[in-house]
Motif scaffolding. Sequence first.
Motif, PDB file in Angstrom:
ATOM      1  N   ALA A 106       0.813  -1.214   0.000  1.00 16.03           N
ATOM      2  CA  ALA A 106       0.000   0.000   0.000  1.00 16.03           C
ATOM      3  C   ALA A 106       0.849   1.267   0.000  1.00 16.03           C
ATOM      4  N   LEU A 107       1.979   1.246   0.651  1.00 13.20           N
ATOM      5  CA  LEU A 107       2.809   2.444   0.764  1.00 13.20           C
ATOM      6  C   LEU A 107       4.231   2.151   0.304  1.00 13.20           C
ATOM      7  N   PRO A 108       4.925   3.151  -0.228  1.00 20.24           N
ATOM      8  CA  PRO A 108       6.337   2.968  -0.594  1.00 20.24           C
ATOM      9  C   PRO A 108       7.189   2.741   0.641  1.00 20.24           C
ATOM     10  N   HIS A 109       8.370   2.183   0.416  1.00 15.08           N
ATOM     11  CA  HIS A 109       9.258   1.803   1.509  1.00 15.08           C
ATOM     12  C   HIS A 109       9.623   3.005   2.375  1.00 15.08           C
ATOM     13  N   SER A 110       9.836   4.170   1.772  1.00 19.17           N
ATOM     14  CA  SER A 110      10.236   5.361   2.523  1.00 19.17           C
ATOM     15  C   SER A 110       9.179   5.767   3.538  1.00 19.17           C
ATOM     16  N   GLU A 111       7.907   5.598   3.191  1.00 17.75           N
ATOM     17  CA  GLU A 111       6.845   5.967   4.119  1.00 17.75           C
ATOM     18  C   GLU A 111       6.770   4.986   5.285  1.00 17.75           C
ATOM     19  N   TRP A 112       7.038   3.706   5.007  1.00 23.48           N
ATOM     20  CA  TRP A 112       7.068   2.740   6.096  1.00 23.48           C
ATOM     21  C   TRP A 112       8.207   3.060   7.054  1.00 23.48           C
ATOM     22  N   ASP A 113       9.326   3.542   6.551  1.00 19.28           N
ATOM     23  CA  ASP A 113      10.428   3.956   7.427  1.00 19.28           C
ATOM     24  C   ASP A 113       9.995   5.091   8.345  1.00 19.28           C
ATOM     25  N   THR A 114       9.236   6.041   7.783  1.00 17.88           N
ATOM     26  CA  THR A 114       8.740   7.164   8.594  1.00 17.88           C
ATOM     27  C   THR A 114       7.814   6.659   9.692  1.00 17.88           C
ATOM     28  N   ILE A 115       6.922   5.748   9.337  1.00 13.65           N
ATOM     29  CA  ILE A 115       5.992   5.187  10.315  1.00 13.65           C
ATOM     30  C   ILE A 115       6.753   4.451  11.408  1.00 13.65           C
ATOM     31  N   ASP A 116       7.757   3.672  11.004  1.00 15.05           N
ATOM     32  CA  ASP A 116       8.531   2.901  11.963  1.00 15.05           C
ATOM     33  C   ASP A 116       9.237   3.820  12.966  1.00 15.05           C
ATOM     34  N   ASN A 117       9.838   4.884  12.476  1.00 16.95           N
ATOM     35  CA  ASN A 117      10.527   5.832  13.359  1.00 16.95           C
ATOM     36  C   ASN A 117       9.544   6.534  14.290  1.00 16.95           C
ATOM     37  N   MET A 118       8.389   6.933  13.744  1.00  9.87           N
ATOM     38  CA  MET A 118       7.389   7.607  14.543  1.00  9.87           C
ATOM     39  C   MET A 118       6.866   6.695  15.639  1.00  9.87           C
ATOM     40  N   LEU A 119       6.674   5.427  15.317  1.00  7.10           N
ATOM     41  CA  LEU A 119       6.177   4.463  16.300  1.00  7.10           C
ATOM     42  C   LEU A 119       7.146   4.313  17.460  1.00  7.10           C
ATOM     43  N   LYS A 120       8.418   4.199  17.162  1.00  5.44           N
ATOM     44  CA  LYS A 120       9.417   4.001  18.221  1.00  5.44           C
ATOM     45  C   LYS A 120       9.530   5.241  19.112  1.00  5.44           C
ATOM     46  N   ILE A 121       9.438   6.426  18.510  1.00  2.64           N
ATOM     47  CA  ILE A 121       9.447   7.658  19.313  1.00  2.64           C
ATOM     48  C   ILE A 121       8.237   7.691  20.239  1.00  2.64           C
ATOM     49  N   TYR A 122       7.083   7.346  19.679  1.00  2.00           N
ATOM     50  CA  TYR A 122       5.871   7.331  20.483  1.00  2.00           C
ATOM     51  C   TYR A 122       5.997   6.362  21.651  1.00  2.00           C
ATOM     52  N   MET A 123       6.520   5.150  21.410  1.00  2.00           N
ATOM     53  CA  MET A 123       6.616   4.145  22.456  1.00  2.00           C
ATOM     54  C   MET A 123       7.510   4.636  23.596  1.00  2.00           C
ATOM     55  N   HIS A 124       8.645   5.235  23.272  1.00  2.00           N
ATOM     56  CA  HIS A 124       9.552   5.741  24.299  1.00  2.00           C
ATOM     57  C   HIS A 124       8.877   6.826  25.141  1.00  2.00           C
ATOM     58  N   LYS A 125       8.211   7.776  24.491  1.00  2.00           N
ATOM     59  CA  LYS A 125       7.562   8.871  25.211  1.00  2.00           C
ATOM     60  C   LYS A 125       6.385   8.365  26.039  1.00  2.00           C
ATOM     61  N   PHE A 126       5.637   7.448  25.477  1.00  2.00           N
ATOM     62  CA  PHE A 126       4.486   6.902  26.187  1.00  2.00           C
ATOM     63  C   PHE A 126       4.931   6.194  27.474  1.00  2.00           C
ATOM     64  N   ILE A 127       5.918   5.345  27.379  1.00  2.00           N
ATOM     65  CA  ILE A 127       6.388   4.610  28.549  1.00  2.00           C
ATOM     66  C   ILE A 127       6.946   5.576  29.600  1.00  2.00           C
ATOM     67  N   HIS A 128       7.684   6.585  29.147  1.00  2.00           N
ATOM     68  CA  HIS A 128       8.246   7.553  30.082  1.00  2.00           C
ATOM     69  C   HIS A 128       7.141   8.313  30.815  1.00  2.00           C
ATOM     70  N   LEU A 129       6.130   8.769  30.101  1.00  4.28           N
ATOM     71  CA  LEU A 129       5.044   9.521  30.709  1.00  4.28           C
ATOM     72  C   LEU A 129       4.283   8.674  31.718  1.00  4.28           C
ATOM     73  N   MET A 130       3.937   7.424  31.342  1.00  7.18           N
ATOM     74  CA  MET A 130       3.159   6.576  32.227  1.00  7.18           C
ATOM     75  C   MET A 130       3.963   6.176  33.465  1.00  7.18           C
ATOM     76  N   THR A 131       5.249   5.905  33.281  1.00  7.44           N
ATOM     77  CA  THR A 131       6.097   5.555  34.424  1.00  7.44           C
ATOM     78  C   THR A 131       6.228   6.734  35.380  1.00  7.44           C
ATOM     79  N   GLU A 132       6.398   7.930  34.828  1.00 10.77           N
ATOM     80  CA  GLU A 132       6.491   9.134  35.654  1.00 10.77           C
ATOM     81  C   GLU A 132       5.202   9.363  36.432  1.00 10.77           C
TER      82      GLU A 132
END
Length: 353
Positions: A78-104
């Motif tokens: 459905a999407l070109p490889h470059s867009e999947w890379d963007t999604i992958d990076n965004m997901l990992k950033i979100y996971m780190h911030k989410f865990i930090h916020l909830m732990t805090e």
Amino acid sequence: MQPPRCCLLLVLLYLFLLSGTWATLQGTFTIRLLQTSTFQNTSFVETEGIGLLEDIQLGSLDKHTWDIHFSQPWVRPALPHSEWDTIDNMLKIYMHKFIHLMTEGAIQKDVPYPFVLQFMAGCKLYPNRTSQIFAYVGYNGQDFLSLDIDNATWILSQDTDLARYVRAAFQNYTTLGEVMEDIFNDTCINAMEILLSYGRAALERQELPVATVFARTPSPHQLLLVCHVTAFYPQPISVAWLRDGQEVPPGPQLNTSPILPNADLTYQLSSVLAVAPQDGHSYACRVRHRSLGTRSLLVPWGNSHLLLITGLLAGLLAAGALAALLLLCLCRRRKHQGTEESQSRNSILSKEA
């Protein structure tokens, strides 16, 4: 610390899983992203996630690497490889911030470990091409927060210090609701239509139901007729009992189970009818399903195997009786012919004498 764009990133990830061309499928369709994060302690968090189009799993989140694994072959193209890379990076950033916020928040509010947070975000597309978005947060299996998209606010489902803390963290990102509304007003429609095109064959798949009728006797005074229907897809189905050709109305004597999933993405259910043994009525289970078209699947009960054996035996007995009658008639005819021949010979000998 700026709170993570928690649900926004969830929804963005969810929508970025979609792409393709316009589909002409009719009906209401829903896409959902489900996330479950288990906080074992301050240093160990395990997150699982899946994306769904109706009941079809599009992909899942690797709980160790946070990578996306595609469940359907038509999702990745459905999407070109470059867009999947963007999604992958965004997901990992979100996971780190989410865990930090909830732990805090857990530390500040002295939340006991372990605890589980769940998110469900998605979009529903209606036949007139209007859409509705939704986002919910759960805590330890209970409703926690929900998004009011019209007012761009988070609503408390339980009034606790932790719920207020999380709501404030989300609400401090003032443009969250506005951005989500903009995304879903346009992106949901376009992305859904594209995804429906790519997944059309999967959504239009139809599997015929297989129905079996049998009986159980929990007591000498009660007979339970069971109609088990399985292997059907899609999920909507109608199962009814007929007594002497008439549908049995709902009541305490009729109990139908919920529709349950099979491992092969088909479904099953059972309908149980309580009757008195030897009540003199005939019963049949009627199944209606999209895969059957205008036809119905009708499976009778009434000691059907015994009736079949009885019918065969009756047929054999009738055939035997007929054969015996024919044989008797043939023997009598031959005997009669023999008598006539004997009398004729005696008459001839008498004349010659």
